[in-house]
Scaffold this active site. Structure first.
Site, short mmCIF file in Angstrom:
data_model
loop_
_atom_site.label_atom_id
_atom_site.label_comp_id
_atom_site.label_asym_id
_atom_site.label_seq_id
_atom_site.Cartn_x
_atom_site.Cartn_y
_atom_site.Cartn_z
CD GLU A 24 39.09 26.23 38.53
OE1 GLU A 24 39.39 25.20 39.16
OE2 GLU A 24 37.97 26.80 38.66
CG ASN A 25 40.58 30.23 29.57
OD1 ASN A 25 39.74 29.50 29.03
ND2 ASN A 25 41.20 31.20 28.92
#
Length: 697
Positions: free
Chosen positions: A322-323
């Protein structure tokens, strides 16, 4: 001719025997179901003469496990087994009533032998295993086999050969979002051991907090934990507790995103240089480490080395999920670096970051593991992939030569039923992979993310559904009988409670709190037929809850996969198929209870304003119960409902689907079937009114 007849009779006898053994196997409530089980008709009586001996070459931990086995047997049966206080290395009498024979110490590592053999007759219980890990699993099976009748407690005479299908059978706990005290971790480990799970995955930091003591970087716990973290001594205690139960502990230190807590303590490591504060909401956030800053790698080298010294397991989880890439895109320095190095995406930049931290992990003799976002071109083959977003990346990673663990379909925080998880297989028949590629499928892992759980409620979100996942990861692929799974799950749930888990007992405390009194019957009747909103619907827009929000409301006392709606649905289905009068009576009794419950519920509201949010659910339950009673009355009279009645009831049922208190009624669908059965609409009632149509004819 005689030879042919004898062969035919032998075949018939064999088929009958196999069928009998299959039926007997279904009688027992073992979870996970063993590889093979045969019965011999004998029984081993449990008396105060029970003694346990261990022979062979075990690890020392088998003695603590065998001692706990004796104590648990005493607690289960009430029999005084005081003569053998502890099982020790001196207990080697091969004539003991319970004999454990072990070839070698087991290693807490991937692909270790965990198989075992049990033989029970009237004189002795024998356990044989290659490793003490297998023997420990055998002792858990024996505890599940404890039976009773008017003659007393006993173990049924049988032979079991058992082995796991997958080597990675895990559970993720997430104390980063809501902190979980050590005692919660330990009771979870006890539950895991009972159902033969063997990996505890601990997520130790996130945007909301950094949860373990670093002696090298003390600002991490001083500034970024809100005072809730594990000391290094507590970490060692957890690891030792798990090891004694045959469970590996895999730490996750998530980078480069989900690092707000790290940046609160060390903002100079951030991509965008500013002051950071701990996140109080849940969701996906933009702060990320600066992959162009050499200080980041120096910091991570020291931190990872410190963590590696606390967790002896061979696997080190770096997160990697979840960057958003937004902070990287908003940094002129990062954009310049990417252009200069021919890096065309945030994913490619993160792969470069992963390659630069991999030597640190390798230096500490660890194997890197990360979420499926890290599966990008150029990632070294020896990195383990944990798939959460779907199965495509899972199978692509094993085809590419990566070992992989499946979590997609095992997200127990999403409040889905045990049946959904149970039928989710890491290696289904239609998987397009070769036998060689399939060897890279390590297994699966249930994930208990911590957004909406507290120490009071977490057990109810894990258990007993995770036992169904444990069976999927241990037992053979063709073990898929959902009804039998639920039958055994109900029994195992009670056994888990006896270990100290609070998934059942927490409810009474919470009901009394919500009712502001002792009489909780009206609320209990409602809570039995509701479940919290599923998937990610409870926290609408990620803005309804913070880490400080109260988790003592309706959606917290309601539990996933409620038994009452499941049983009621099956009763309705069977009734509409058969017209069974006994079923009809049971259904009507249940409906009358729901119809009348609303009046009692309104009385609760006088002293408990917190329950106002549940009032619509209570009203809707009463109204649709009345509708169902009217439908059954029409079925009894062999009549079809008028169009106006059907339209009115359809609107009522549609309204009853609306959430209240972040919960939903779970009995709308079966009552809809009763309405459909009398609607006169052949298209909607064809599957619900088999019996009704046949009686009219």
């Amino acid at each position: 001719m005689l030879t042919t007849r004898f062969a035919i009779l032998t075949l018939i006898f064999a088929l009958i025997t196999v069928n009998l053994f299959s039926q007997l196997n279904n009688i027992y409530s073992i979870v996970p179901k063993p590889f093979s089980l045969n019965t011999n008709g004998e029984r081993f009586a449990i008396t105060n003469q029970l003694r346990v001996s261990v022979t062979g070459h075990p690890d020392h931990r088998i003695y603590a496990n065998a001692s706990r086995f004796v104590r648990r047997m005493a607690e289960r049966t009430g029999i005084f087994l005081d003569e053998q206080g502890f099982v020790t290395a001196k207990d080697t009498n091969s004539a003991s009533s319970v004999l454990i024979v072990i070839k070698r110490p087991g290693k807490l590592q991937l692909r270790e032998d965990e198989s075992y053999f049990i033989q029970i007759n009237s004189k002795q219980v024998q356990v044989r295993a290659e490793t003490d890990l297998g023997a420990m699993h055998a002792l858990e099976t024996l505890m599940q086999l404890v039976s009773a009748d008017s003659s007393g407690y006993y173990l049924p005479g049988l032979t079991i050969n058992d082995k796991p299908r997958f080597t990675w059978r895990g559970l993720l706990l997430d104390p980063a979002l809501h902190f979980l005290p050590v005692n919660v971790i330990k009771r979870t480990l006890d539950g895991m051991a009972a159902v033969k799970l063997n990996v505890l995955h601990l997520t130790l930091c996130n945007d909301q907090g950094f949860r373990f003591e670093s002696k090298i970087f003390p600002r991490l716990q001083q500034l970024a934990s809100d005072g809730n973290f594990y000391t290094q001594e507590q970490i060692k205690d957890i690891v030792n507790y798990a090891s004694e139960r045959g469970i590996r502990v895999v730490p996750e230190v998530v980078v480069p995103a989900h690092t707000t807590a790290i940046l609160v303590a060390y903002p100079e490591l951030a991509t965008l240089k500013k002051e950071y504060t701990l996140q109080r909401y849940f969701g996906v956030f933009d702060p990320v480490l600066d992959p162009t800053n050499e200080k980041v790698y120096t910091f991570l080298s020291k931190l990872f080395t410190e963590v590696a010294g606390l967790f002896p397991d061979q696997v080190f989880h770096i997160g990697g999920d979840e960057n958003t890439g937004k902070d990287w895109n908003n940094s002129r320095q990062i954009r310049t670096y990417m252009r200069a190095n021919g890096i065309d995406s945030a994913a490619a930049l993160q792969t470069l970051f992963n390659k630069k931290i991999l030597p640190v992990i390798t230096k500490n003799k660890k194997t890197m593991m990360g979420w499926d976002e890290i599966f990008q071109p150029g990632l070294p083959e020896d990195v383990i992939i944990q798939s959460w977003r779907g199965k495509q990346a899972f199978y692509e990673s094993v085809k590419a030569g990566h070992d992989a663990v499946l979590s997609n379909g095992y997200y127990i925080d999403l409040i889905q039923p045990a049946s959904y998880h149970y039928l989710n297989d890491p290696q289904p028949d239609d998987a397009d992979i070769s036998a060689k590629q399939a060897q890279h499928i390590l297994g699966g892992e249930a994930t208990m993310w911590g957004e909406h759980v507290t120490p009071e409620t977490v057990d109810s979100r894990i258990w007993p559904r995770t036992a169904a996942i444990a069976e999927r990861l241990w037992s053979e692929k063709d073990v898929r009988d959902v009804d039998d799974m639920y039958r055994r799950l109900d029994i195992v749930s009670l056994q888990l409670e006896q270990l100290g888990l609070c998934h059942l007992s927490f409810k009474n405390t919470m009901l009394r709190r919500l009712c502001n009194g002792y009489d909780t019957r009206a609320l209990q009747a409602l809570v039995d037929v509701i479940e919290p909103l599923k998937i990610y619907e409870r926290n609408q827009g990620d803005t309804m809850y913070t880490i400080f929000s109260p988790y003592t409301k309706l959606a917290d006392v309601a539990t996933p996969d409620q038994a009452v709606p499941r049983i009621f649905t099956k009763q309705v289905d069977d009734f509409l198929q058969t017209g069974d009068s006994t079923l009809e009576t049971e259904i009507k009794q249940q409906l009358l209870k729901w119809q009348n419950n609303h009046i009692a519920f309104l009385t609760l509201l006088r002293n408990s304003p917190v329950l106002q949010e549940a009032e619509p659910l209570s009203l809707h339950l009463s109204e649709i119960a009345a509708t169902a009673l009217e439908a059954i009355d029409l079925i009894q009279r062999h009549e079809t409902a008028g169009k106006q009645w059907v339209q009115q009831k359809e609107m009522l049922l549609e309204t009853a689907k609306e959430q209240g208190g972040r919960c939903e009624l779970q009995v709308v669908a079966p009552i809809q079937k009763l309405v459909n059965a009398v609607s006169g609409d052949a298209e909607t009632s064809s599957t619900e009114s088999t019996w009704l149509v046949s009686t009219r004819q």
